[in-house]
Structure formats: structure tokens, C-alpha cells
Design an enzyme around this catalytic site. Sequence first.
Site, PDB file in Angstrom:
ATOM      1  N   LYS A 275      65.397  78.803 -11.235  1.00  0.00           N
ATOM      2  CA  LYS A 275      65.819  80.188 -11.020  1.00  0.00           C
ATOM      3  C   LYS A 275      66.216  80.828 -12.349  1.00  0.00           C
ATOM      4  O   LYS A 275      66.609  80.115 -13.284  1.00  0.00           O
ATOM      5  CB  LYS A 275      67.034  80.218 -10.093  1.00  0.00           C
ATOM      6  CG  LYS A 275      66.740  79.917  -8.646  1.00  0.00           C
ATOM      7  CD  LYS A 275      67.997  79.998  -7.809  1.00  0.00           C
ATOM      8  CE  LYS A 275      67.713  79.695  -6.343  1.00  0.00           C
ATOM      9  NZ  LYS A 275      66.867  80.688  -5.676  1.00  0.00           N
ATOM     10  N   ARG A 349      63.379  74.951   3.485  1.00  0.00           N
ATOM     11  CA  ARG A 349      62.443  74.632   4.570  1.00  0.00           C
ATOM     12  C   ARG A 349      61.989  73.173   4.493  1.00  0.00           C
ATOM     13  O   ARG A 349      61.674  72.564   5.509  1.00  0.00           O
ATOM     14  CB  ARG A 349      61.265  75.615   4.549  1.00  0.00           C
ATOM     15  CG  ARG A 349      60.432  75.565   3.307  1.00  0.00           C
ATOM     16  CD  ARG A 349      59.595  76.831   3.089  1.00  0.00           C
ATOM     17  NE  ARG A 349      60.409  77.934   2.539  1.00  0.00           N
ATOM     18  CZ  ARG A 349      59.915  79.122   2.222  1.00  0.00           C
ATOM     19  NH1 ARG A 349      58.644  79.412   2.414  1.00  0.00           N
ATOM     20  NH2 ARG A 349      60.705  80.066   1.728  1.00  0.00           N
TER      21      ARG A 349
HETATM   22  N1  BES Z   1      68.706  79.583  -1.375  1.00  0.00           N
HETATM   23  C1  BES Z   1      67.604  80.422  -1.633  1.00  0.00           C
HETATM   24  C2  BES Z   1      67.638  81.712  -0.833  1.00  0.00           C
HETATM   25  C3  BES Z   1      68.658  82.727  -1.248  1.00  0.00           C
HETATM   26  C4  BES Z   1      68.388  83.594  -2.284  1.00  0.00           C
HETATM   27  C5  BES Z   1      69.815  82.847  -0.560  1.00  0.00           C
HETATM   28  C6  BES Z   1      69.315  84.553  -2.631  1.00  0.00           C
HETATM   29  C7  BES Z   1      70.736  83.797  -0.899  1.00  0.00           C
HETATM   30  C8  BES Z   1      70.494  84.661  -1.935  1.00  0.00           C
HETATM   31  C9  BES Z   1      66.313  79.697  -1.275  1.00  0.00           C
HETATM   32  O1  BES Z   1      66.315  78.331  -1.430  1.00  0.00           O
HETATM   33  C10 BES Z   1      65.270  80.232  -2.189  1.00  0.00           C
HETATM   34  O2  BES Z   1      65.351  79.993  -3.348  1.00  0.00           O
HETATM   35  N2  BES Z   1      64.329  80.964  -1.628  1.00  0.00           N
HETATM   36  C11 BES Z   1      63.300  81.548  -2.390  1.00  0.00           C
HETATM   37  C12 BES Z   1      62.023  81.316  -1.619  1.00  0.00           C
HETATM   38  C13 BES Z   1      60.812  81.601  -2.390  1.00  0.00           C
HETATM   39  C14 BES Z   1      60.650  80.612  -3.527  1.00  0.00           C
HETATM   40  C15 BES Z   1      59.644  81.537  -1.451  1.00  0.00           C
HETATM   41  C16 BES Z   1      63.584  83.043  -2.519  1.00  0.00           C
HETATM   42  O3  BES Z   1      64.113  83.638  -1.604  1.00  0.00           O
HETATM   43  O4  BES Z   1      63.300  83.581  -3.578  1.00  0.00           O
HETATM   44 MN    MN Z   2      65.741  77.739  -3.397  1.00  0.00          MN
END
Ligand code: BES
Ligand code: MN
Length: 493
Positions: A275, A349
Site C-alpha cells: 500500500k 477474501r
Molecule cells: N483492508 C483493505 C480494505 C480497506 C481499505 C478497508 C480502506 C478500509 C479502508 C483490503 O484488504 C484491501 O486492501 N482492499 C483492496 C482491494 C483491491 C486490491 C482489490 C482495496 O480496497 O483497495
Molecule cells: Mn488489503
Amino acid sequence: MQFTTTREQAGKLDCDCLIVGLIKDQAFDSTLSTIDSATGGLLERLKSKGELPEKVGKTLMLHDPSGIEASRLLLVGMGKSEKLDGPAFVRAAQAAGKALRQSHARNAHCLLAEVGVSDRGTDWKVHQACLALAHSDYIYSATKKTDDDAPPATDMVSFPAGDNLEEVLSRSEAIAAGIQRCRDLGDAPPNICTPIYLAETAERIAAEHPGLNVEILDEQQMEEIGMRSLLAVGRGSINPPRLIRLSWKGGKEGDAPLALVGKGVTFDTGGISIKPRDLMEQMKFDMCGAASVIGALEAAARLKLPINVEGVVAAVENMPDGKAYRPGDVITALSGKTIEVHNTDAEGRMILADAIYWTGRELKPAAMVDIATLTGACVVALGHHASGIMTQNDELAEELLAAGLEAADRGWRLPLWDEYQEQIETPFADMKNLGGMPAGSITAACLLARFAEGQRWAHIDIAGSAWRWGKPESATGRPVGMLVQWLESHAGG
Ligand code: BES
Ligand code: MN
Ligand code: ZN
């Protein structure tokens, strides 16, 4: 914070703070009239000067009001009567809680439930007032000393006695404790709140409640049964994963349980698909689904719900490392289905695929709900007010929506049509863990649905509702309220 009832008349009650609600453009009701005449027309005088807080969210704290025994009078704006619905009442009660928190009152008497709310009775109003006051009363102190000059907490809040009110209040205390547990775990920093910490917390809670049992699978045991999708995510971390099962046996032996399954990513760096650095610290909240499951099970045990409930938590940390799983990997999940990894940041997931499948196979629930901070797309779609509910089962969707409405912890349904499934197809595996830009929350749920086949199952995305940005940043304790309400609705309550 404890709750109690009293038969003492409000004006004669010796307490640190009397809390009363004010409706805009309406003559004083009997409570307000009594206080007004006892104080020699104080409220009328403020009203004529336009100084009464009447809008929802506005409050005015008056000190040493003469003529009544209470040493403070907290006036709470409730807005116009025709607009005073459940959510507005909760907002007003939260504002009252904030004002009370900033005062030095150690105890209070709450008259907020005296105001009329469309479609809501006294029990509901008292319950929501309890939750709002308890919630505002909390200051994070696990790793920070409270300021020396911070006002003390309010220990005790009383309400006017009424039919069965004691029962309402003990229910509120149980649910508030579950919400508080969820917040404490959510707020805890990721170097403390690891998968093992979550497991130990579950063990501690189970030890406190007869009828609540715990079982923990370590990585070796998960290896043996083939939870490769969950383990793949945990592989890059020095903090080993755990599968935590809390079982509340309040129902008949052999009765199919209701199951809650929580995403417990104790820190989500994104892994190899790392990230951006800004705001990464917020990913300590990525175990709020797990926290809500633990909180809901704790509340179920305190409420002694006459049903069987299973809480399953998939606890892992998602880190980049030489051993970490990588984009391009194809993983064979517990169910035997293969998943091609396109983004290691879509890890929720991956772990839920195994946790959901395991729960279905081993625990044979009557219904299963998973709760997860699964997608940033859900925050884009619904913001911070509604949790996203996705299921192919219309009846279960209705149950959860209704529970959320009743608990003032609302959800909103997004479609989970078969048409979306095509976005997670790949030539190299049964599915990929990424569905592209369109409908990111739904395509995440599409993957989960493939592991919930044959189950009465729903998915709740709490990425927006589980914690609040800004001051103070904190876990909200959601959706413990909705979950407990849903459990209660199956317990004949
Ligand atoms: N934990 C995150 C989702 C999230 C993002 C929760 C911001 C709260 C605030 C999840 O694991 C994630 O990183 N999701 C990605 C998915 C993508 C890579 C398809 C996202 O939402 O960017
Ligand atoms: Mn994630
Ligand atoms: Zn995540």
C-alpha cells in the site's frame, strides 16, 4: 458505566447532571414545565432570548441551576418533532454524551427518552441513550495516559423507573460491553493486537463466561487440514496466524448454530502489492470484523441468548517478505478450488474463503454471516454511515437490514448477481482474487460466495462503518449492535 432506575421526581433528584431533551418550536412538555417552574422560569427566559439549543446535535450545559437539586442541567437539542426519528434521536443522545464527557459529572439522570420519537417506544429510546452515553464516555487509555485535567468518567446513569426497565438496562449493559470490546480490540495497535493476542483475548473472555467455549487452530493444524488460502496470506509475517472459534451454547444440544465469521487482519500492509505510505497506520483497523465477532459473542454470552452461536475469526497479518505470497501464485484453497493471486492486498477474501468454507463444513450453521473491512470501494459507495450487505438470500438480507434499523446500526444492500462473477474469471485458476475497478465490493463478495455454496450466507462489508476518522479516531464498535439484534431475532426476542 452502569445504568439504574429511580422513582425520584426529576427536580428533587440529587445528582451531578440532569439531561433533558428539547424539541424545536414546541411548547414545553410536563417534564420541562416542571423544571422551568422549579427554576423560576429559567427555560422560558432562555427560550425568549433564542438561547435554547434546539437543533439536533446542539447542547447547553447549565451549572448550579437554582430550584432543582441537580448540580447541572444539560439541555439537548432534538430538532423539530416531525423530523425526530430514530437516527436523529441517536445523534442527539451522542451529542449529550459528548457534553457529559466534558463535564465533571460522575453520575447523571437521563430524561431523553421522555421526548416522543416517531415509531419508537421508551425501551428503545432508553437503550439507545445508554449506548450513546456509554460510547461517548470512553477515552482510549491502553497506551496513553489520560490527561491529568481530563474530566472524570460518568460511572452511573439513572432513568425514570418504568415497566421492565431494569431488564432493558441490563440488556443495554451487555450490548455496550460487546461494543466496547470491539472498540478496544480495534483501537489496539498492531504490534500488540496480533493474531495470538486475538486468540488470547478470546480465551480470556471464554474463561469468564460459563457456556462460552473456545478452540484455537494454530498454523500447523491449519496446514494439516489444508487451509492454504488463509496460510498464504500469513506467510510473510513473523506473527503466526490463528483460527479462533468461540462457541456459545445457549440452545439445545444439536440445534444448528448461527455463525459469525470475522476478517481479522491485524495489520494490512498490502503485502508484496504494498500500500502507499500515507494512512497505512489505519490498516490496524483491518481486524474490526474479527473484533465485532468477538464482541457479539461476548454480548450473546452476557445476554445468555437461548440459541447456539458460533464465532469464527481468521486472524493473520499481511506483510511483504521473502516468504510472502506473490501476485501470480495459484493457491488451492481448503475447498479444493484454485485462486490466482492478482493482488496480495486483496487478502481479506483469501482468508475468508477458507474460514467460510470451514465454518460451513464443520459447524453446519443454520445461517452464516461474515463481517469484514473488505474493500475501499465500499467506503466510496456507502461512506461511513451504512455497512454494505451482500447476499443472494433475500430473506437473510431482510433480516439483517431490519436488525440494523432496529439497532440504529444500519446496513444497505448491494446486489450480488451472477453477472458480476465473470469479472473474477482467469485462464489459470478457478478464479482470481481481483475483479477490476467496477463494483469492487461486489466482486470481492462474488469470490466469497463461491466458498459459501449451499449455505444460507450473507457478507457485511464494514470498511466504512467500523471506524471513524478525525477526532478522536477510533473504532466505532459496529456492527456489534446489528449482529446482536440479528441473533436476538432468532432467539425469539
Ligand atoms: N483492508 C483493505 C480494505 C480497506 C481499505 C478497508 C480502506 C478500509 C479502508 C483490503 O484488504 C484491501 O486492501 N482492499 C483492496 C482491494 C483491491 C486490491 C482489490 C482495496 O480496497 O483497495
Ligand atoms: Mn488489503
Ligand atoms: Zn485488508
